[in-house]
Design a protein around this motif. Structure first.
Motif, PDB file in Angstrom:
ATOM      1  N   VAL A 140      58.120 -25.822  -9.109  1.00  0.00           N
ATOM      2  CA  VAL A 140      56.867 -25.947  -8.357  1.00  0.00           C
ATOM      3  C   VAL A 140      55.677 -25.748  -9.287  1.00  0.00           C
ATOM      4  O   VAL A 140      54.690 -26.494  -9.225  1.00  0.00           O
ATOM      5  N   SER A 141      55.772 -24.753 -10.169  1.00  0.00           N
ATOM      6  CA  SER A 141      54.654 -24.492 -11.087  1.00  0.00           C
ATOM      7  C   SER A 141      54.439 -25.663 -12.041  1.00  0.00           C
ATOM      8  O   SER A 141      53.300 -26.021 -12.352  1.00  0.00           O
ATOM      9  N   VAL A 142      55.528 -26.277 -12.506  1.00  0.00           N
ATOM     10  CA  VAL A 142      55.415 -27.451 -13.384  1.00  0.00           C
ATOM     11  C   VAL A 142      54.740 -28.599 -12.638  1.00  0.00           C
ATOM     12  O   VAL A 142      53.867 -29.297 -13.179  1.00  0.00           O
ATOM     13  N   PHE A 170      45.977 -25.132 -10.964  1.00  0.00           N
ATOM     14  CA  PHE A 170      46.344 -24.267 -12.086  1.00  0.00           C
ATOM     15  C   PHE A 170      46.408 -22.796 -11.666  1.00  0.00           C
ATOM     16  O   PHE A 170      47.246 -22.038 -12.164  1.00  0.00           O
ATOM     17  N   GLU A 171      45.535 -22.392 -10.760  1.00  0.00           N
ATOM     18  CA  GLU A 171      45.587 -21.011 -10.267  1.00  0.00           C
ATOM     19  C   GLU A 171      46.891 -20.755  -9.509  1.00  0.00           C
ATOM     20  O   GLU A 171      47.521 -19.706  -9.674  1.00  0.00           O
ATOM     21  N   ASP A 172      47.295 -21.729  -8.675  1.00  0.00           N
ATOM     22  CA  ASP A 172      48.549 -21.585  -7.928  1.00  0.00           C
ATOM     23  C   ASP A 172      49.741 -21.529  -8.883  1.00  0.00           C
ATOM     24  O   ASP A 172      50.670 -20.726  -8.699  1.00  0.00           O
ATOM     25  N   SER A 173      49.719 -22.389  -9.901  1.00  0.00           N
ATOM     26  CA  SER A 173      50.791 -22.388 -10.898  1.00  0.00           C
ATOM     27  C   SER A 173      50.845 -21.046 -11.631  1.00  0.00           C
ATOM     28  O   SER A 173      51.921 -20.477 -11.843  1.00  0.00           O
ATOM     29  N   HIS A 174      49.682 -20.536 -11.974  1.00  0.00           N
ATOM     30  CA  HIS A 174      49.608 -19.257 -12.684  1.00  0.00           C
ATOM     31  C   HIS A 174      50.179 -18.117 -11.842  1.00  0.00           C
ATOM     32  O   HIS A 174      50.900 -17.248 -12.356  1.00  0.00           O
ATOM     33  N   GLN A 175      49.879 -18.128 -10.567  1.00  0.00           N
ATOM     34  CA  GLN A 175      50.399 -17.080  -9.678  1.00  0.00           C
ATOM     35  C   GLN A 175      51.928 -17.102  -9.629  1.00  0.00           C
ATOM     36  O   GLN A 175      52.588 -16.051  -9.687  1.00  0.00           O
ATOM     37  N   ILE A 176      52.486 -18.300  -9.532  1.00  0.00           N
ATOM     38  CA  ILE A 176      53.952 -18.422  -9.507  1.00  0.00           C
ATOM     39  C   ILE A 176      54.545 -17.911 -10.819  1.00  0.00           C
ATOM     40  O   ILE A 176      55.506 -17.128 -10.822  1.00  0.00           O
ATOM     41  N   ARG A 177      53.965 -18.336 -11.930  1.00  0.00           N
ATOM     42  CA  ARG A 177      54.525 -17.961 -13.238  1.00  0.00           C
ATOM     43  C   ARG A 177      54.368 -16.458 -13.507  1.00  0.00           C
ATOM     44  O   ARG A 177      55.221 -15.852 -14.153  1.00  0.00           O
ATOM     45  N   THR A 178      53.296 -15.883 -12.994  1.00  0.00           N
ATOM     46  CA  THR A 178      53.106 -14.438 -13.149  1.00  0.00           C
ATOM     47  C   THR A 178      54.189 -13.680 -12.395  1.00  0.00           C
ATOM     48  O   THR A 178      54.747 -12.692 -12.900  1.00  0.00           O
ATOM     49  N   ARG A 179      54.507 -14.151 -11.193  1.00  0.00           N
ATOM     50  CA  ARG A 179      55.581 -13.519 -10.405  1.00  0.00           C
ATOM     51  C   ARG A 179      56.929 -13.646 -11.112  1.00  0.00           C
ATOM     52  O   ARG A 179      57.701 -12.679 -11.183  1.00  0.00           O
TER      53      ARG A 179
END
Length: 204
Positions: free
Chosen positions: A78-80, A102-111
Motif C-alpha cells: 500500500v505504501s509503495v 506521501f504523508e499516508d505512505s510515511h505513516q504506514i512505513r513508520t508503523r
C-alpha cells in the motif's frame, strides 16, 4: 508495443482474479499489472491515465491489506502504491494531493518500522518516504516542514550507515540526505548550515 503487452497481461490477470476472487495473489497480480501500465503511461506523458491506473492499483492493495492486517508485505505494498500515486500527482502539479499520498505512505512505513526495529529495509523505507515528503514540501514552498523531513531522514540514514559501515549504499544515502538538507538551507537563507551540510556530503 510495451503498452499493448502490459494491457494484454492486465486483461488476463483481471479475468483470472474475477474467476478467483478469494485469491489474494490473483488480486495482487492485477495491481502489479496496473502499476506497469501506469509506468508506461507516465513515460508516454499520459499522466491522467497513469493516475487512474495507480489509483486503481492502490484501491486493490488497500482492500488486500484490510483483509490481511497482520501482513507487513501487504501494508508495504500500500505504501509503495501511495508513493507511485504521489509521484504522478507531483508530475501533474497536484501538490496537495501528492503531499497527502506521501504523508499516508510515511505513516504506514513508520508503523512497519516500529513493529520491526531490527529491519534495515523497514527503517530505510521510512527515510525514503521522508525524502519524498520533503521534496513535495519544497515544491509547495513549505521550507520549514521540508527541513524537518530531511533532518529526520538524515538521522535514520546516519543510524543505518553507522550500523553497516561497509555498505556503500548506506553511506550514499547519508550523502544524498545531506545534499537535500543543504539545498533547503540555501533556499531558507541559512548559508552557514548549508555549507556545513555540503562539506560533510563531499567528504563521504
Amino acid at each position: 508495443a510495451a503498452r499493448r503487452s502490459f494491457e494484454d497481461s492486465h486483461q488476463i490477470r483481471t479475468r483470472l482474479a474475477a474467476s478467483n476472487p478469494a485469491s489474494a495473489e490473483a488480486q495482487r497480480d492485477v495491481s502489479v499489472s496496473l502499476n506497469k501500465l501506469g509506468d508506461v503511461q507516465v513515460a508516454a506523458g499520459d499522466l491522467a491515465a497513469a493516475r487512474t491506473r495507480f489509483e486503481d492499483s492502490h484501491q486493490t492493495l488497500t482492500r488486500l491489506a484490510a483483509a490481511n492486517p497482520g501482513s507487513a508485505e501487504a501494508q508495504r505494498d500500500v505504501s509503495v502504491s501511495l508513493n507511485k500515486l504521489g509521484d504522478v500527482q507531483v508530475a501533474a502539479g497536484d501538490l496537495p494531493a501528492a503531499r497527502r499520498s506521501f504523508e499516508d505512505s510515511h505513516q504506514i512505513r513508520t508503523r512497519l518500522a516500529a513493529a520491526n526495529p531490527s529491519s534495515a529495509e523497514a527503517q530505510r523505507d521510512v527515510s525514503v518516504s521522508l525524502e519524498k515528503l520533503g521534496n513535495v514540501q519544497v515544491a509547495a514552498g513549505d521550507l520549514a516542514a521540508a527541513s524537518k523531513s530531511f533532518e529526520d531522514s538524515l538521522q535514520i540514514a546516519r543510524r543505518l550507515a553507522a550500523a553497516n559501515p561497509g555498505s556503500a549504499e548506506a553511506q550514499r544515502d547519508v550523502s544524498i540526505s545531506l545534499n537535500k538538507l543543504g539545498n533547503v538551507q540555501v533556499a531558507a537563507g541559512d548559508l552557514a548550515a548549508a555549507r556545513k551540510s555540503f562539506e560533510e556530503s563531499h567528504q563521504i
